[in-house]
Each structure stands twice: as structure tokens, then as C-alpha cells.
Design an enzyme around this catalytic site. Structure first.
Site, PDB file in Angstrom:
ATOM      1  N   GLY A 223      21.620 -31.574  59.516  1.00 37.49           N
ATOM      2  CA  GLY A 223      21.532 -31.764  60.812  1.00 37.49           C
ATOM      3  C   GLY A 223      22.617 -31.295  61.609  1.00 37.49           C
ATOM      4  N   GLY A 224      22.850 -31.752  62.844  1.00 37.30           N
ATOM      5  CA  GLY A 224      23.748 -31.460  63.635  1.00 37.30           C
ATOM      6  C   GLY A 224      25.023 -31.555  62.960  1.00 37.30           C
TER       7      GLY A 224
ATOM      8  N   GLY B 296      36.220   5.852  65.511  1.00 39.12           N
ATOM      9  CA  GLY B 296      36.455   4.815  65.914  1.00 39.12           C
ATOM     10  C   GLY B 296      37.254   3.713  65.395  1.00 39.12           C
ATOM     11  CB  ALA B 297      36.876   2.860  61.642  1.00 37.87           C
TER      12      ALA B 297
HETATM   13  C1  HXC Z   1      21.847 -44.554  57.077  1.00 38.38           C
HETATM   14  C2  HXC Z   1      21.786 -43.506  55.006  1.00 38.38           C
HETATM   15  C3  HXC Z   1      21.555 -42.240  55.743  1.00 38.38           C
HETATM   16  C4  HXC Z   1      21.350 -42.225  56.942  1.00 38.38           C
HETATM   17  C5  HXC Z   1      21.712 -42.159  53.480  1.00 38.38           C
HETATM   18  N1  HXC Z   1      21.778 -43.238  53.940  1.00 38.38           N
HETATM   19  N2  HXC Z   1      21.472 -41.360  54.641  1.00 38.38           N
HETATM   20  N3  HXC Z   1      21.889 -44.652  55.870  1.00 38.38           N
HETATM   21  N4  HXC Z   1      21.556 -43.387  57.839  1.00 38.38           N
HETATM   22  N5  HXC Z   1      21.289 -40.847  57.532  1.00 38.38           N
HETATM   23  C6  HXC Z   1      21.979 -44.590  52.839  1.00 38.38           C
HETATM   24  C7  HXC Z   1      20.922 -44.648  52.039  1.00 38.38           C
HETATM   25  O1  HXC Z   1      19.809 -45.427  52.559  1.00 38.38           O
HETATM   26  C8  HXC Z   1      21.296 -45.339  50.737  1.00 38.38           C
HETATM   27  O2  HXC Z   1      21.429 -46.683  50.799  1.00 38.38           O
HETATM   28  C9  HXC Z   1      22.594 -44.761  50.517  1.00 38.38           C
HETATM   29  O3  HXC Z   1      22.958 -43.986  51.746  1.00 38.38           O
HETATM   30  C10 HXC Z   1      22.592 -43.529  49.575  1.00 38.38           C
HETATM   31  O4  HXC Z   1      21.596 -42.663  49.941  1.00 38.38           O
HETATM   32  P1  HXC Z   1      20.278 -42.123  48.719  1.00 38.38           P
HETATM   33  O5  HXC Z   1      19.279 -41.448  49.555  1.00 38.38           O
HETATM   34  O6  HXC Z   1      20.193 -43.219  47.803  1.00 38.38           O
HETATM   35  O7  HXC Z   1      21.303 -41.024  48.227  1.00 38.38           O
HETATM   36  P2  HXC Z   1      21.026 -39.547  47.564  1.00 38.38           P
HETATM   37  O8  HXC Z   1      19.601 -39.642  46.708  1.00 38.38           O
HETATM   38  O9  HXC Z   1      22.198 -38.846  46.950  1.00 38.38           O
HETATM   39  O10 HXC Z   1      20.451 -38.728  48.852  1.00 38.38           O
HETATM   40  C11 HXC Z   1      21.335 -38.352  49.893  1.00 38.38           C
HETATM   41  C12 HXC Z   1      20.738 -37.721  51.179  1.00 38.38           C
HETATM   42  C13 HXC Z   1      19.432 -38.817  51.581  1.00 38.38           C
HETATM   43  C14 HXC Z   1      20.211 -36.364  50.882  1.00 38.38           C
HETATM   44  C15 HXC Z   1      21.802 -37.538  52.307  1.00 38.38           C
HETATM   45  O11 HXC Z   1      20.050 -40.091  51.710  1.00 38.38           O
HETATM   46  C16 HXC Z   1      18.828 -38.451  52.808  1.00 38.38           C
HETATM   47  O12 HXC Z   1      18.269 -37.298  52.961  1.00 38.38           O
HETATM   48  N6  HXC Z   1      19.207 -38.954  53.929  1.00 38.38           N
HETATM   49  C17 HXC Z   1      18.859 -38.736  55.413  1.00 38.38           C
HETATM   50  C18 HXC Z   1      19.556 -37.636  55.837  1.00 38.38           C
HETATM   51  C19 HXC Z   1      18.949 -37.428  57.373  1.00 38.38           C
HETATM   52  O13 HXC Z   1      17.818 -37.119  57.609  1.00 38.38           O
HETATM   53  N7  HXC Z   1      20.067 -37.624  58.169  1.00 38.38           N
HETATM   54  C20 HXC Z   1      19.712 -37.627  59.663  1.00 38.38           C
HETATM   55  C21 HXC Z   1      19.878 -36.157  59.664  1.00 38.38           C
HETATM   56  S1  HXC Z   1      19.830 -35.701  61.557  1.00 38.38           S
HETATM   57  P3  HXC Z   1      21.551 -47.574  49.609  1.00 38.38           P
HETATM   58  O14 HXC Z   1      21.714 -49.064  50.422  1.00 38.38           O
HETATM   59  O15 HXC Z   1      20.257 -47.582  48.955  1.00 38.38           O
HETATM   60  O16 HXC Z   1      22.783 -47.176  48.922  1.00 38.38           O
HETATM   61  C22 HXC Z   1      21.360 -35.600  62.024  1.00 38.38           C
HETATM   62  C23 HXC Z   1      21.185 -35.513  63.472  1.00 38.38           C
HETATM   63  C24 HXC Z   1      22.913 -35.169  63.719  1.00 38.38           C
HETATM   64  O17 HXC Z   1      22.203 -35.897  61.408  1.00 38.38           O
HETATM   65  C25 HXC Z   1      22.868 -34.787  64.960  1.00 38.38           C
HETATM   66  C26 HXC Z   1      24.187 -34.461  65.605  1.00 38.38           C
HETATM   67  C27 HXC Z   1      24.204 -33.864  67.015  1.00 38.38           C
END
Ligand code: HXC
Length: 510
Positions: free
Chosen positions: A169-170, A404-405
Site C-alpha cells: 500500500g502507501g 550526444g553521449a
Molecule cells: C492491524 C495487522 C495488520 C494491519 C497484520 N496485522 N496487518 N493488524 N493492521 N494492517 C496483524 C494480524 O492481525 C496478526 O495479528 C499479525 O499482524 C500477523 O499477521 P498475519 O496475517 O498472521 O501474518 P502473515 O500471514 O505473515 O501475513 C502478513 C500480511 C497480512 C501479508 C501483512 O497480515 C496482511 O495482508 N495484512 C493486511 C495488509 C493490509 O491490507 N494493510 C493495509 C494496506 S493499505 P495476530 O494478533 O494474529 O498476531 C495501507 C495504506 C497506507 O497500508 C496508506 C499510506 C498513504
């Protein structure tokens, strides 16, 4: 009193465990180190001073008030690398997946502000699930606060990102605005949208590794500058990189003790250039033979290999190297190599790192794919970067410098300070064959005449002396004495001072 001291120790012990032993074990099972283990490897032993160990999030939605781990998923502070100060943040995947909350962002911003104030690099270790989903817009605001600081710190202190887990993401945009990005093979990913979203929107099926793994970003997209086998190797390489860099834009790069004679002669260089002008040779041989102790730190080694960028030392002083590589695409400039080298030249200029340019370039790569891709604008980036750079610039033309290079590659006309050529240099508008076919088109049917014209053109231009007669080449030097000549040139430029006219900022062709 003793009780209070013990309480502090107990609190610290809990904070150090982050998301708990189970999650630490799971991190290790993935071949990844924890946030704290990474900091320990990155910094000199016992040099880490932590900030905000007890800072906790303020979220009360989705039952979050019941779990408030100390530190909120990021370890921040400062320490030293070979005795020189750096600020560091390291995201802790064991706490809510290292996701970024409002308070997590505040911790990062605090050390970034201190880094800029106190003039020391920022190293960010990224291992995060992105925005803390439970916090919504507060988390997005946190990201933007970090982005703004990346922008303000750019060109003031070096910023290095190490990607050691997911980065989606961001979240990828903070690393993208830093100077260097290192990734770990098979355990780190960077993408704006992950494989699932890609499938939904475009119907493309792609793995996370293919979409945004270390190999993709160091070979295809050029988003990352280096890919390493594991966390340990990546962190060791960050330490090596930091050793080349100044702490901030007001300091000179560090000078290291050296054990290599600056006047060292290397006779093997006299035969580096093959007899046939179209036979390639490895420009890296010249680089390593010139460098102190043969040590060259390459940046973006796996991308646009027709140009080489990286750091070496001469007389212990850091020098940025940009060199055409005749082994790949005959060393032509194209879109990718121009972008790669332009960014490197601008980094060196930001941080007062002198630039050595080694030239063997037959021109820009022709073709529709280059033109449609905007080679004009991309090539102009490199031209612009060299022309605006005020750091010491020393150029050595080893063989071809066509068209040019020739102008682009730190020529005299772009304020090159020392422009040297080997006797094997050929400085011309184009190669003899191409030139003859244009200026003697009427004779094209007569092979004998064409051969004679080509020979005449070669005799006239396939040498460095026409340029030397005009002063565009300061001196034709012996290949074997290149290290000595170039070291002396840079030594004479240590007090160089050039200022560009005042402007708010330039408008480099992006
Ligand atoms: C809160 C989160 C989290 C998140 C993971 N966790 N991502 N908690 N916010 N974004 C937590 C899970 O609930 C879990 O908690 C622990 O972290 C580990 O995650 P798992 O899924 O068990 O691990 P894994 O299988 O290794 O997968 C990792 C992952 C996946 C690929 C990162 O967790 C995932 O897809 N997370 C969501 C990613 C996402 O969509 N983020 C938002 C993106 S948008 P427990 O308690 O079970 O340990 C964004 C916008 C930014 O970032 C914009 C900026 C401008």
C-alpha cells in the site's frame, strides 16, 4: 527504591518481548530476525539508545484498549556504525504485524526530526502489514507525516530503507523517497496493491515474489538498489554503505585509512582495450584496479547493466563512480541506464561526493521502444544531473565517446574539472562506418571507395587528439597511470567551490 528499580527492569523486559514469545518464534521460523535483533546487528555493540520504549497507542475501537503493548510495534532510537552516529527505526512485526498507528508514526517522526536537527543519517527497517486497520484515517495521517519528513530530509541527511518483510500500500512510498532501498530475498515484498487485488482488478495471477520480491525490484523495476540473501547479510551491507557516506549535507564524506599506494602503476591496463574496437571488455576491471584495495561498492548491480554505478575510495576518500559497461548493449545509453545514473549523480552531488566518470559509449540506443518510452526526457535527466552537479568531476574516456553521449558523460562542456582520455579514445559524432554512409552516400555502391572514406574518417577522428587540440580533453594519459592521475586530480579539487545561480529549485525533466 529497589522495588522501583526492579519495576523498571520488569517493564523493560516486557517491552522487549514485543508481541510475545510465540510471535517471536513465528518470526524466527520464517527466517526473519526480530526488530531488536536487527538493530543489534546494524549498530556497534552496546551503542543503541532507545526512545519511547513505553509509548502505546491511543485507539479505543475494536477492543484495542485491551491490548496496549509497550512500544506500539516499532523500536526507535540512535546508535553508531563504526563510531559514526545514525538514527534508526525498526518495525516489530510481532506487534499487530508491525502495522503503523498514529503513535507508531509519531515515534518514527521523532527520530527523523532529531536526525535532521543533529545531522545524522536515518535508517528505516521496514517489516509491516501497512496502515493499522483498526485506526483508519489516523494511521493514514501518520504515514503522511512520515512522508513529509522524508521529503524534508532528502538531500539533508542520507536516508536508507531496508525492507525485511511485507511493505504494501502507501507504505512503500516512504522507502521510495529515501536514497537507497535494500531488500532481503524471499522474505520481503513491496507493492502498491498485493496479488489478491491485482487478481480482482486485472485478472492477472501473480505471486507476491513475482509482483514485488527482491528480484523483481532489483532486476525489473529498479525500485530497490540491492538484494541480499538474509537479514544478517543485508544489515552488514548497510554498515558498509554508511561507511562511504557523510553524515549530512554539510559534512565531507569520511576519510578512511588506506594501505594502497596512490601512485600505484598497473601495466595490465595498457592492454585492457582490445585491438578490435567492437570487442567488449569489462569496465569493472578498470574500476577495481583503480580503487583503494580494489574495493568497489556497487549500487543497482542487477539493473541496466550497461552502466555501472557505485562507490570506491581513492586515497581513503569516497568517490562516486559512473561507468559505461561495453559488455552490455555495447555500453549504449538508454532509458534505464540514464535514469539509474542520473539518480546516482544527484545523490553524490547532494552529499558532496566527487564523481569519477569512465566513458566508453557508442551513443544512445536507437529504436521505437526507446523513443516511445521517452528516451529524450530520460537521457536529459543524466545530462541535467551532470550539468548541475558542483562536486569535483573527473572523467576518463577509455574508448568511444560518440555523439550526444559524449556530451552527456561529464564532458568538459558540462563543467568537467579534469577530462582525461586514453590514447585509445575515439571522440566523434559517430562511428566511422555510420559517418561514411551519411557523408558519402553517393559512393555507397563502390565498396573500395567506402572503405577508403571509412579509413580516412577513422584516421581523422578515431583518436583523442582532435578534442585535445581544442582543450576539451585536458591530457591524454597512459592507461597504466590512471589511478595516479585521477587520485592527484581529485586531491587538487578538495577545496573546489562552485555555486549555481540562486533558484527555488530546478525543474529537472522528470
Ligand atoms: C492491524 C495487522 C495488520 C494491519 C497484520 N496485522 N496487518 N493488524 N493492521 N494492517 C496483524 C494480524 O492481525 C496478526 O495479528 C499479525 O499482524 C500477523 O499477521 P498475519 O496475517 O498472521 O501474518 P502473515 O500471514 O505473515 O501475513 C502478513 C500480511 C497480512 C501479508 C501483512 O497480515 C496482511 O495482508 N495484512 C493486511 C495488509 C493490509 O491490507 N494493510 C493495509 C494496506 S493499505 P495476530 O494478533 O494474529 O498476531 C495501507 C495504506 C497506507 O497500508 C496508506 C499510506 C498513504
Amino acid at each position: 527504591m529497589k522495588d522501583i528499580l526492579q519495576q523498571l527492569e520488569d517493564r523493560r523486559a516486557v517491552a522487549r518481548l514485543g508481541g510475545g514469545q510465540r510471535r517471536i518464534d513465528s518470526q524466527h521460523a520464517k527466517g526473519k530476525l526480530t526488530a531488536r535483533e536487527r538493530i543489534e546487528l546494524l549498530l556497534d555493540e552496546d551503542s543503541f539508545e532507545e526512545f519511547d520504549m513505553f509509548k502505546a497507542h491511543r485507539c479505543t475501537d475494536f477492543g484495542m484498549e485491551k491490548q496496549k503493548p509497550a512500544g506500539d510495534g516499532v523500536v526507535t532510537g540512535w546508535g553508531t556504525i563504526n563510531g559514526r552516529m545514525v538514527y534508526v527505526f525498526s518495525q516489530d512485526f510481532t506487534v499487530f504485524g508491525g502495522s503503523l498507528s498514529e503513535t507508531h508514526a509519531e515515534k518514527i517522526c521523532k527520530i527523523m526530526d532529531m536526525a535532521v536537527q543533529n545531522g545524522a543519517p536515518v535508517i528505516g527497517i521496514n517489516d509491516s502489514g501497512g496502515a493499522r486497520i483498526q485506526e483508519g484515517v489516523a494511521s493514514l495521517a501518520g504515514y503522511a507525516e512520515v512522508f513529509q519528513r522524508n521529503i524534508m530530509a532528502s538531500g539533508v541527511v542520507p536516508q536508507i530503507s531496508v525492507i525485511m518483510g511485507p511493505c504494501a500500500g502507501g507504505a512503500v512510498y516512504s522507502p521510495a523517497m529515501t536514497d537507497f532501498i535494500f531488500m532481503v530475498k524471499d522474505s520481503s515484498y513491496m507493492f502498491v496493491t498485493g496479488p489478491d487485488v491485482v487478481k480482482t482488478v486485472t485478472n492477472e495471477v501473480v505471486t507476491a515474489e513475482e509482483l514485488g520480491g527482491a528480484s523483481t525490484h532489483t532486476k525489473k523495476s529498479s525500485v530497490a538498489d540491492g538484494a541480499f540473501e538474509n537479514d544478517v547479510e543485508a544489515l552488514a551491507e548497510v554498515r558498509r554503505l554508511v561507511d562511504f557516506l557523510p553524515l549530512n549535507n554539510k559534512e565531507k564524506p569520511p576519510v578512511r585509512p588506506f594501505f594502497d599506494e596512490p601512485g600505484r602503476i598497473d601495466d595490465s591496463l595498457d592492454t585492457l582495450i582490445p585491438d578490435n574496437a567492437n570487442t567488449p571488455y569489462d569496465m569493472k576491471e578498470l574500476i577495481t584496479k583503480m580503487a583503494d584495495e580494489g574495493d568497489f561498492y556497487e549500487i543497482q548491480e542487477d539493473y541496466a547493466k550497461n552502466i555501472i554505478t557505485g562507490f570506491m575510495r581513492l586515497e581513503g576518500q569516497t568517490v562516486g563512480v559512473v561507468a559505461n559497461q561495453p559488455m552490455v548493449l555495447a555500453g549504449c545509453l538508454d532509458i534505464d541506464s540514464s535514469r539509474k545514473a542520473a539518480r546516482f549523480v544527484r545523490f553524490c552531488d547532494c552529499f558532496e561526493i566527487p564523481i569519477l566518470t569512465l566513458v566508453d559509449v557508442p551513443g544512445f540506443l536507437p529504436g521505437t521502444s526507446q523513443e516511445y518510452g521517452g528516451v529524450i526526457k530520460h537521457g536529459a535527466k543524466l545530462l541535467f544531473a551532470y550539468g548541475e552537479a558542483t562536486v569535483p568531476k573527473v572523467t576518463v574516456i577509455t574508448r568511444k565517446a560518440y555523439g550526444g553521449a559524449y556530451d552527456v558523460m561529464a564532458s568538459k562542456h558540462l563543467r568537467g574539472d579534469f577530462n582525461y582520455a586514453w590514447p585509445t579514445a575515439e571522440i566523434a559524432v559517430m562511428g566511422a562506418k555510420g559517418a561514411t554512409e551519411i557523408i558519402h552516400r553517393a559512393d555507397l555502391g563502390d565498396a573500395e571507395k567506402i572503405a577508403q572514406h571509412t579509413q580516412d574518417y577513422e584516421d581523422r577522428f578515431a583518436n583523442p587528439f582532435v578534442a585535445a587540440e581544442r582543450g576539451f580533453i585536458d591530457e591524454v594519459i597512459m592507461p597504466h597511470s590512471t589511478r595516479r592521475r585521477v587520485s592527484r586530480a581529485f586531491a587538487s579539487l578538495r577545496n573546489k567551490s562552485v555555486k549555481n545561480p540562486w533558484k527555488k529549485h530546478d525543474n529537472i525533466p522528470l
